[in-house]
Write an enzyme that holds these catalytic residues in place. Structure first.
Site, PDB file in Angstrom:
ATOM      1  CG  ASP A   1      66.015  27.388  26.770  1.00 17.50           C
ATOM      2  OD1 ASP A   1      66.714  28.224  26.155  1.00 17.50           O
ATOM      3  OD2 ASP A   1      64.974  27.686  27.366  1.00 17.50           O
TER       4      ASP A   1
ATOM      5  CG  ASN B   1      54.109  26.923  30.520  1.00 12.00           C
ATOM      6  OD1 ASN B   1      55.146  27.517  30.809  1.00 12.00           O
ATOM      7  ND2 ASN B   1      54.080  25.869  29.735  1.00 12.00           N
TER       8      ASN B   1
ATOM      9  CG  HIS C   1      58.515  27.632  30.311  1.00 12.94           C
ATOM     10  ND1 HIS C   1      57.712  27.455  29.201  1.00 12.94           N
ATOM     11  CD2 HIS C   1      59.283  28.721  30.014  1.00 12.94           C
ATOM     12  CE1 HIS C   1      57.998  28.370  28.291  1.00 12.94           C
ATOM     13  NE2 HIS C   1      58.942  29.148  28.758  1.00 12.94           N
TER      14      HIS C   1
ATOM     15  CD  GLU D   1      56.990  23.762  28.431  1.00 10.80           C
ATOM     16  OE1 GLU D   1      56.706  24.705  29.194  1.00 10.80           O
ATOM     17  OE2 GLU D   1      56.616  23.713  27.244  1.00 10.80           O
TER      18      GLU D   1
HETATM   19  C1  GLP Z   1      60.796  31.156  26.442  1.00  8.70           C
HETATM   20  C2  GLP Z   1      62.150  30.689  26.962  1.00  8.70           C
HETATM   21  C3  GLP Z   1      62.379  31.133  28.371  1.00  8.70           C
HETATM   22  C4  GLP Z   1      61.817  32.543  28.517  1.00  8.70           C
HETATM   23  C5  GLP Z   1      60.323  32.483  28.460  1.00  8.70           C
HETATM   24  C6  GLP Z   1      59.615  33.839  28.561  1.00  8.70           C
HETATM   25  O1  GLP Z   1      60.095  30.123  25.858  1.00  8.70           O
HETATM   26  N1  GLP Z   1      62.436  29.271  26.844  1.00  8.70           N
HETATM   27  O2  GLP Z   1      63.764  31.078  28.671  1.00  8.70           O
HETATM   28  O3  GLP Z   1      62.209  33.075  29.739  1.00  8.70           O
HETATM   29  O4  GLP Z   1      59.884  31.732  27.372  1.00  8.70           O
HETATM   30  O5  GLP Z   1      59.682  34.566  27.384  1.00  8.70           O
HETATM   31  P1  GLP Z   1      59.302  36.109  27.312  1.00  8.70           P
HETATM   32  O6  GLP Z   1      60.349  36.846  28.053  1.00  8.70           O
HETATM   33  O7  GLP Z   1      59.297  36.449  25.853  1.00  8.70           O
HETATM   34  O8  GLP Z   1      57.962  36.257  27.943  1.00  8.70           O
END
Ligand code: GLP
Length: 255
Positions: A74, A143, A145, A150
């Site tokens: 992304d 959430n 995703h 999303e």
């Molecule tokens: C981010 C990314 C995801 C990631 C997620 C969890 O926004 N777009 O690819 O896996 O949120 O992040 P974290 O590992 O910091 O909890």
């Protein structure tokens, strides 16, 4: 659709370090067994331990990433590599430069293209032309995703531009302690494209993810929790969690 018999895999480890080792093992196996594999890796804080392990293995010459194609998961719309908020740049700094990957091996989302929709379709087609990703390692958003799919993302969604929820914008801005402004749109590989991967690892650690992981694995699959769609991958899905993240799972699911 999913049958009543669960055929996806869940492995629960003592702590985040052990879970990171297990996820790194899957990456290493994919890279060692396949010539010119295509892989996706997540951003966020969860994979940092796995990145350290992979970097150490490269330093010991145990793995070689020189013929690996990295497809970014992304990127924020309108953001280029030199922007501090760039997720591609983040992945570059956190891992790719440490494991000897060259810029030409990195396929960044075309998130600054004039025609975003056509560019996203072309990116998707480049993945499907390879028969799908050989491996997608994913984190779990608070959430539900995956990548930036999303809530509301369907199982057949393809690579596209998506509006981010205020919760996700604020989660992202917390990585920079609110010091930078995060765009409210991102381009993400779609759920359907991820589901075509030959192997999927969902890496989840920490108690803050326990409830959303329970929803992803135990509630009926649906767009409310996009990660739940991953169960459609069946035996190609490996969920790797630590005990804290798995702490809300029922005995039936956790085994
Ligand atoms: C981010 C990314 C995801 C990631 C997620 C969890 O926004 N777009 O690819 O896996 O949120 O992040 P974290 O590992 O910091 O909890």
């Amino acid at each position: 659709m999913e049958t009543s018999v669960r055929n996806w895999n869940l492995a629960v480890f003592r702590d985040a370090g052990a879970a990171s080792e297990a996820a790194a093992d899957v990456v290493a196996t994919t890279v060692q067994r396949k010539s010119n594999p295509a892989i996706s890796l997540p951003t966020g804080s969860t994979p940092l331990g796995m990145f350290d392990i992979l970097s150490a293995r490269v330093a010991r010459s145990e793995i070689d990433f020189s013929d690996v194609d990295i497809f970014c998961l992304d990127e924020y719309v309108g953001v280029s590599l030199d922007d501090p908020t760039s997720l591609t740049r983040w992945l570059w700094d956190a891992l790719l430069h440490r494991i000897g990957v060259k810029p030409e091996q990195v396929h960044a989302l075309p998130s600054t293209a004039f025609d975003l929709s056509a560019a996203a379709t072309a990116y998707d087609e480049a993945i499907t032309a390879r028969g799908g990703l050989d491996l997608a390692v994913l984190g779990l958003g608070p959430n539900g995703h995956i990548g930036y799919n999303e809530p509301g993302s369907e199982a057949d969604s393809r690579t596209r531009v998506i509006s981010l929820t205020p919760e996700s914008v604020s989660q992202a801005s917390s990585y920079w302690e609110g010091a930078v402004s995060i765009p409210d749109k991102a381009m993400t590989i779609g759920v359907g494209t991820l589901l075509e991967s030959k192997r999927i690892v969902l890496l989840v650690t920490g108690g803050a993810k326990a409830e959303i992981l329970r929803r992803a694995l135990e509630e009926p699959m649906g767009a409310d929790v996009p990660a739940s769609w991953l169960r459609l991958a069946g035996s190609r899905l490996q969920v790797v969690a630590d005990e804290e993240a798995a702490s809300s799972l029922s005995k039936e699911v956790a085994g």
